[in-house]
Design a protein around this motif. Structure first.
Motif, mmCIF file in Angstrom:
data_model
loop_
_atom_site.group_PDB
_atom_site.id
_atom_site.type_symbol
_atom_site.label_atom_id
_atom_site.label_comp_id
_atom_site.label_asym_id
_atom_site.label_seq_id
_atom_site.Cartn_x
_atom_site.Cartn_y
_atom_site.Cartn_z
ATOM 1 N N LYS A 165 48.358 41.350 45.206
ATOM 2 C CA LYS A 165 47.664 40.068 45.047
ATOM 3 C C LYS A 165 48.131 39.063 46.103
ATOM 4 C CE LYS A 165 46.751 36.476 41.598
ATOM 5 N NZ LYS A 165 46.993 36.038 40.189
ATOM 6 N N ASN A 166 49.453 38.967 46.299
ATOM 7 C CA ASN A 166 49.985 38.024 47.289
ATOM 8 C C ASN A 166 49.540 38.380 48.701
ATOM 9 O OD1 ASN A 166 51.289 36.687 45.222
ATOM 10 N ND2 ASN A 166 53.277 37.675 45.574
ATOM 11 N N TYR A 167 49.615 39.674 49.042
ATOM 12 C CA TYR A 167 49.218 40.113 50.380
ATOM 13 C C TYR A 167 47.757 39.772 50.660
ATOM 14 C CZ TYR A 167 53.476 42.929 51.155
ATOM 15 O OH TYR A 167 54.751 43.354 51.345
ATOM 16 N N LEU A 168 46.884 40.092 49.724
ATOM 17 C CA LEU A 168 45.452 39.868 49.949
ATOM 18 C C LEU A 168 45.129 38.384 50.034
ATOM 19 C CD1 LEU A 168 43.878 42.641 47.660
ATOM 20 C CD2 LEU A 168 43.918 42.570 50.159
ATOM 21 N N GLN A 169 45.804 37.579 49.253
ATOM 22 C CA GLN A 169 45.571 36.133 49.345
ATOM 23 C C GLN A 169 46.084 35.569 50.665
ATOM 24 O OE1 GLN A 169 47.364 34.966 45.543
ATOM 25 N NE2 GLN A 169 45.333 34.505 44.741
ATOM 26 N N HIS A 196 39.457 36.990 42.034
ATOM 27 C CA HIS A 196 38.345 36.621 41.149
ATOM 28 C C HIS A 196 38.195 37.701 40.084
ATOM 29 C CE1 HIS A 196 34.539 34.987 39.824
ATOM 30 N NE2 HIS A 196 34.607 34.035 40.739
ATOM 31 N N GLU A 197 38.554 37.374 38.838
ATOM 32 C CA GLU A 197 38.504 38.361 37.768
ATOM 33 C C GLU A 197 37.084 38.641 37.291
ATOM 34 O OE1 GLU A 197 41.064 37.508 34.532
ATOM 35 O OE2 GLU A 197 42.891 37.426 35.743
ATOM 36 N N ASP A 198 36.198 37.654 37.356
ATOM 37 C CA ASP A 198 34.859 37.809 36.771
ATOM 38 C C ASP A 198 33.898 38.586 37.668
ATOM 39 O OD1 ASP A 198 35.632 36.416 34.521
ATOM 40 O OD2 ASP A 198 34.985 34.486 35.319
ATOM 41 N N PHE A 245 38.421 39.889 45.022
ATOM 42 C CA PHE A 245 39.123 41.073 44.517
ATOM 43 C C PHE A 245 39.775 40.776 43.176
ATOM 44 C CE2 PHE A 245 42.573 38.702 46.398
ATOM 45 C CZ PHE A 245 43.680 39.014 45.614
ATOM 46 N N ASN A 246 40.052 41.856 42.444
ATOM 47 C CA ASN A 246 40.869 41.778 41.236
ATOM 48 C C ASN A 246 41.816 42.970 41.263
ATOM 49 O OD1 ASN A 246 41.942 41.043 38.767
ATOM 50 N ND2 ASN A 246 40.287 41.972 37.572
ATOM 51 N N VAL A 247 42.970 42.829 40.610
ATOM 52 C CA VAL A 247 43.949 43.906 40.522
ATOM 53 C C VAL A 247 44.249 44.151 39.053
ATOM 54 C CG1 VAL A 247 46.134 44.812 41.381
ATOM 55 C CG2 VAL A 247 44.973 43.005 42.650
ATOM 56 N N PRO A 289 34.470 40.423 41.000
ATOM 57 C CA PRO A 289 35.134 40.961 42.193
ATOM 58 C C PRO A 289 34.230 41.920 42.958
ATOM 59 C CG PRO A 289 35.856 42.162 40.263
ATOM 60 C CD PRO A 289 34.959 41.064 39.763
ATOM 61 N N ASP A 290 34.390 41.923 44.265
ATOM 62 C CA ASP A 290 33.716 42.924 45.091
ATOM 63 C C ASP A 290 34.479 44.245 45.075
ATOM 64 O OD1 ASP A 290 31.668 41.125 46.173
ATOM 65 O OD2 ASP A 290 33.364 40.144 47.160
ATOM 66 N N ILE A 291 35.793 44.163 44.902
ATOM 67 C CA ILE A 291 36.624 45.352 44.848
ATOM 68 C C ILE A 291 37.692 45.151 43.775
ATOM 69 C CG2 ILE A 291 38.235 44.548 46.651
ATOM 70 C CD1 ILE A 291 38.342 47.531 47.585
ATOM 71 N N VAL A 292 37.960 46.214 43.020
ATOM 72 C CA VAL A 292 39.002 46.202 41.993
ATOM 73 C C VAL A 292 40.045 47.241 42.375
ATOM 74 C CG1 VAL A 292 39.573 46.644 39.568
ATOM 75 C CG2 VAL A 292 37.456 45.439 40.160
ATOM 76 N N ILE A 293 41.309 46.799 42.491
ATOM 77 C CA ILE A 293 42.407 47.719 42.783
ATOM 78 C C ILE A 293 43.098 48.044 41.467
ATOM 79 C CG2 ILE A 293 44.543 48.074 44.067
ATOM 80 C CD1 ILE A 293 42.379 45.253 45.205
ATOM 81 N N SER A 294 43.126 49.310 41.121
ATOM 82 C CA SER A 294 43.766 49.771 39.893
ATOM 83 C C SER A 294 45.162 50.272 40.224
ATOM 84 C CB SER A 294 42.928 50.892 39.257
ATOM 85 O OG SER A 294 43.662 51.576 38.267
ATOM 86 N N VAL A 295 46.186 49.722 39.550
ATOM 87 C CA VAL A 295 47.579 50.104 39.803
ATOM 88 C C VAL A 295 48.134 50.733 38.534
ATOM 89 C CG1 VAL A 295 49.853 49.315 40.515
ATOM 90 C CG2 VAL A 295 47.813 48.182 41.422
#
Length: 264
Positions: A21-25, A32-34, A3-5, A36-42
């Motif tokens: 980020k902390n919760y998912l880890q 993974h910035e390069d 994932f990336n945020v 990611p399977d999913i990108v969360i936009s905040v």
């Protein structure tokens, strides 16, 4: 799952981004910035547009989900106080993929300059850097009209709720693989005549704009604004690629429209 945020950059969005980020880890997901399977936009819709353009090269592998930290985002499904629920969904439950059509933009140039290709989630606009825009509009290879006015806007169905709507265009459901052409203050006289109405083109139709005169143009692709010189033609059509949104609960399109524009 990787994932990336992406954050809008304000304090509230940054704090929420770090929390996600902390919760998912903690759930053993990989940041993974390069790739990611999913990108969360905040943030807002602009933040999601930036995330989309960062990953246009891997749209078949990456899905997007939005958390809005300001005004209601049209692409954002989740409120800040729902972040823990969203994280559990991402970590523990399979998500449904919802695909939206995209706009392909190809700019061709005079001489030996190589063409440039872009993808837009919302829209692309064309304006002259000086004076009125004068363009021949071809549809499926045939001249349809000669446009003279402030500019033109070509939108996707999901983008039809943005600039296109402000220009008097129709709101189109994203299940319709199409693009919409809307005019900005067209001039109609004995020399220049336009249909004066937005046009909706289906997936297999291509729209090509050809300048009548040598001029510089300002071309936008979503939030990107590009000054283009020696333009031979600009081609628009429904892209083969689609954006993939991760849906963890129903959020129908017309509900989005209602909540964005007319709900109290």
């Amino acid at each position: 799952m990787k994932f990336n945020v992406r954050t809008r950059g304000d304090q509230a969005s940054n704090i929420l981004t770090q929390k996600i980020k902390n919760y998912l880890q903690e759930f053993k997901l990989d940041y993974h910035e390069d790739k990611p399977d999913i990108v969360i936009s905040v943030g807002g819709d602009g933040t999601l547009l930036e995330a989309f353009h960062q990953y246009t090269h891997r749209l078949e592998e990456t899905s997007f989900v939005g958390v809005h930290t300001g005004h209601l985002g049209f692409y954002a499904d989740w409120q800040p106080d729902e972040v823990e629920k969203l994280v559990i969904h991402i970590a523990k439950t399979p998500f449904k993929i919802v695909e939206y059509p995209l706009l392909e933009v190809i700019i061709r140039y005079q001489g030996e300059t190589k063409s440039k290709r872009f993808l837009a989630l919302n829209e692309s606009t064309v304006k002259s850097t000086e004076g009125s825009l004068v363009m021949d509009i071809e549809i499926k290879g045939d001249l349809f009209e000669t446009f003279r006015g402030d500019g033109l806007c070509i939108s996707t169905p999901s983008g039809s709720t943005a600039y296109n709507k402000a220009l008097g265009g129709a709101i189109l459901h994203p299940s319709l693989a199409s693009i919409q052409l809307a005019e900005m203050a067209s001039i109609n006289n004995r020399v220049y005549r336009t249909v004066g109405s937005p046009l909706v083109l289906p997936q297999h139709h291509t729209c090509i704009m050809k300048p009548k005169y040598d001029a510089d143009f300002q071309v936008s692709v979503d939030h990107l604004h590009l000054v283009q010189k020696q333009v031979k033609a600009i081609q628009y059509r429904v892209a083969e690629e689609k954006i993939r949104f991760a849906r963890f609960r129903p959020f129908p399109f017309w509900k989005r429209v209602k909540e964005s524009f007319i709900a109290e």
